[in-house]
Design an enzyme around this catalytic site. Structure first.
Site, PDB file in Angstrom:
ATOM      1  N   GLU A 116     -20.017  -5.472   9.892  1.00  0.00           N
ATOM      2  CA  GLU A 116     -20.993  -4.675  10.647  1.00  0.00           C
ATOM      3  C   GLU A 116     -22.054  -5.538  11.319  1.00  0.00           C
ATOM      4  OE1 GLU A 116     -19.298  -2.185   7.315  1.00  0.00           O
ATOM      5  OE2 GLU A 116     -20.244  -4.160   7.421  1.00  0.00           O
ATOM      6  N   ARG A 140     -25.930  -1.702   6.946  1.00  0.00           N
ATOM      7  CA  ARG A 140     -25.597  -3.090   6.632  1.00  0.00           C
ATOM      8  C   ARG A 140     -25.905  -4.033   7.802  1.00  0.00           C
ATOM      9  NH1 ARG A 140     -19.968  -3.323   3.489  1.00  0.00           N
ATOM     10  NH2 ARG A 140     -21.182  -4.420   1.927  1.00  0.00           N
ATOM     11  N   LYS A 168       0.853  -1.186   0.000  1.00  0.00           N
ATOM     12  CA  LYS A 168       0.000   0.000   0.000  1.00  0.00           C
ATOM     13  C   LYS A 168       0.893   1.242   0.000  1.00  0.00           C
ATOM     14  CE  LYS A 168      -4.242   1.715   2.106  1.00  0.00           C
ATOM     15  NZ  LYS A 168      -5.282   1.472   3.133  1.00  0.00           N
TER      16      LYS A 168
END
Length: 633
Positions: A382, A410, A289
């Site tokens: 979630e 969600r 990253k």
């Protein structure tokens, strides 16, 4: 390796020739590394001008080049997960010259969007949707007789969500021809890098091995015992060299990898082979990253996104001018929440903090350090976060779930079935409520009043400033049952924050201004523009504080003494706080002229927060204009 973001547009002679992926596929393979270098430098420059997601895109430059080189996009379907890694994809798909409009009103969106380009096959912004969408596309293509190929690219963080595994399971069950690329940037899944791993990965992805594997299955189909031995031998070899693959193989995918996600030659060869392989394939690539930009490689979390860099003239002016009075730095609402959580945890040992992979965004870094045993980051899950909180509440703990408004959507079933139905003591700190500016409609928290207030046992609070946020969080925590405090992204008006953990009276608003004819019922952070408009109109203003339960006494008082009641909320009008007031008046038999000001029945496109509020008529001028129109009518 870059150490600074370019101030001037870099020279990109090769990239300038690649106006579409079709032009990219005309390049010889040996030109691809230089193209990737130019894409990375251009991405550094343009993101420095606009701000936005940063590290993820730098990490997938080579992978993006390889995918568009191998696949016949847009005829073949390339599906990105989450979307913050798709900036190189936008650069290579005809939008290079529009990149400076990114996240600006009328410009490019921060995420892939079907309306923006035919290369954006699926609109995203939330995680873990790519495999499901790609599977649907693959099935749809087969049903229509199309030979198009489908590939999903999912980041390792997104692979932690249950939806991704549900899709993997179904794809394996159906035996669908598709490729899933797991982009492992070291943030979640540990690397397994080495010569043996890379060597076997190349073998397992080779066309000769795939043909041998599939042919062997057919030959040995009549000898189940021998076939079973062959399968177990293959799985054992893969497990020996690379244990992460065992999980995917057990589901039913052919696992290949991990391979170096910055080695273009290996990527092109491997993806080319897997593109045409039958059945569900999973390629594990490891990437860095922030690749190519030293500060981002060293701090991938800090450089996940950046703000734009001021032009040179502004920087020079800022360096020579000294402000007359030092600016007071206002805390973000997420910081107010984080400080409150630490203070509450210090006084109540039952206080537990839960977040679905939003530690930094939700202001929980300090809490995680000071109370590690009571801090739970459940990754991008979630639904699990909510039921985990429910289980803790069953054992007498006081869980606090820090979650974005759009991410709470969600976990709605868990909120209803696992928490509210059982009236469990769970506190919700709902961040990013309201319009969120440049991130656009995928992240706009403008539906939480509506989906929360219909649920029995729920209490919903909307603070108008930082201190009220802290006090309402305490109110929610002390309430025995599910309670939510909803606050926006960014900073507030700069209210003085009291250190004490003092609750506010349950279900009680407060009158902030007395006027004539018109009474404005402001919910949450709309109080400031409501007061500004009221000063011009000589209207009364109430800070309602509570969406559920409403302050019935205050509403009755205002209805009795004013001609027009106006509700103002940074939320959808349909089903929102204004609708709750309308329902209360109707149920009470009170006939009163009403005006509900909020967000219309439409998705509001990305722009600056001020531009979005003005577009929705939620700034002071818009509120004043709406009231004048109603009074004139």
């Amino acid at each position: 390796m870059f150490t600074e973001i370019p101030r001037q547009r870099p020279d990109t002679p090769l990239l300038d020739q690649v106006s579409t992926p079709a032009r990219l596929r005309e390049l010889p393979p040996e030109a691809l590394p230089e193209l990737a270098n130019e894409v990375r430098e251009y991405l550094l420059w343009c993101t420095g001008q606009t701000g936005g997601h940063f590290g993820a895109g730098l990490g997938v430059v080579e992978l993006t080049v390889a995918l568009h080189y191998v696949y016949n996009t847009p005829a073949d379907r390339l599906v990105w997960d989450v979307g913050h890694q798709a900036y190189p994809h936008k650069i290579l798909t005809g939008r290079k010259e529009q990149m400076l409009t990114m996240r600006h009103k009328g410009g490019l969106a921060a995420f892939p969007r079907r309306e923006e380009s035919e290369y954006d096959t699926f609109g995203v912004g939330h995680s873990s949707t790519s495999i499901s969408a790609a599977l649907g596309m693959a099935i749809g293509a087969k049903m229509s007789g199309s030979a198009r190929k489908v590939c999903a690219v999912i980041g390792d963080g997104a692979m932690t969500a249950g939806m991704a595994f549900e899709a993997l399971n179904d794809a394996a069950h159906q035996g669908t021809d598709m490729l899933v690329i797991l982009n492992d940037n070291g943030m979640s899944i540990s690397k397994n890098v080495g010569g043996l791993s890379n060597y076997f990965a190349r073998i397992w992805a080779s066309k000769s091995y795939i043909a041998l594997r599939e042919g062997g299955k057919r030959v040995l189909a009549a000898m189940p015992a021998t076939l079973n031995i062959a399968r177990r031998t293959e799985e054992s070899m893969k497990h020996l060299v690379n244990s992460p693959g065992a999980l995917f193989e057990s589901i039913g995918f052919n696992y290949v990898g991990p391979i170096d996600g910055h080695d273009l030659e290996a990527l092109v060869t491997t993806i080319s082979n897997l593109r045409d392989a039958p059945g569900p394939q999973l390629l594990h690539v490891y990437t860095t990253k922030g690749k190519g930009f030293a500060p981002a490689e060293a701090d991938p979390i800090g450089y996940h996104a950046i703000t734009k860099i001021a032009p040179a003239a502004e920087r020079e002016k800022a360096g020579t001018e000294k402000p007359a009075t030092p600016a007071i730095k206002k805390p973000k609402y997420s910081d107010v929440f984080g400080d409150w959580l630490c203070d509450m945890a210090a006084t109540d040992p039952r206080c537990v903090g839960i977040t679905p992979a939003m530690c930094e965004g939700s202001g929980m870094v300090r809490f995680a350090k000071e109370f590690p045993a009571r801090y739970h980051d459940v990754a991008i899950a979630e639904q699990h976060a909510l039921t985990l909180a429910a289980g803790m509440a069953c054992e007498g703990q006081k869980p606090v779930v820090a979650i974005y408004s759009t991410f709470l959507q969600r976990g709605y079933d868990q909120l209803v079935h696992d928490i509210a139905l059982q009236n469990l003591d769970v506190t919700f700190g709902i961040d990013r409520a309201g319009l969120v500016g440049e991130d656009g409609p995928t992240h706009a928290g403008v539906y939480d009043y509506a989906y929360l207030r219909t649920v029995p046992n729920m209490v919903i609070m909307a603070p108008s400033d930082e201190n009220e946020c802290r006090r309402l969080l305490t109110t929610a925590f002390e309430y025995r049952g599910p309670a939510a405090v909803r606050y926006p992204r960014g900073t507030g008006p700069g209210a003085v924050i009291e250190k004490a953990l003092t609750p506010l009276p349950m279900g009680k608003g407060v009158k902030r201004r007395s006027g004539e004819r018109v009474a404005i019922l402001a919910f949450g952070t709309t109080l400031a523009p409501a007061l500004e408009a009221a000063a011009v109109l000589n209207a009364s203003v109430a800070d309602m504080r509570f969406v559920k339960p409403l302050d019935a006494e205050l509403i009755r008082e205002l209805a009795a003494s004013h001609e027009l009641l106006v509700t103002v909320e940074e939320h959808a009008v349909m089903g929102g706080a204004g609708s709750a007031v309308n329902e209360f008046l109707a149920d009470a038999g009170i006939v009163k002229a009403m005006l509900n000001i909020g967000i219309r029945d439409a998705f509001i496109e990305h722009a600056s927060p001020a531009e979005m509020l003005a577009e929705c008529g939620l700034d002071a001028a818009g509120i004043e204009a709406s009231i004048r129109r109603r009074l004139g009518a």
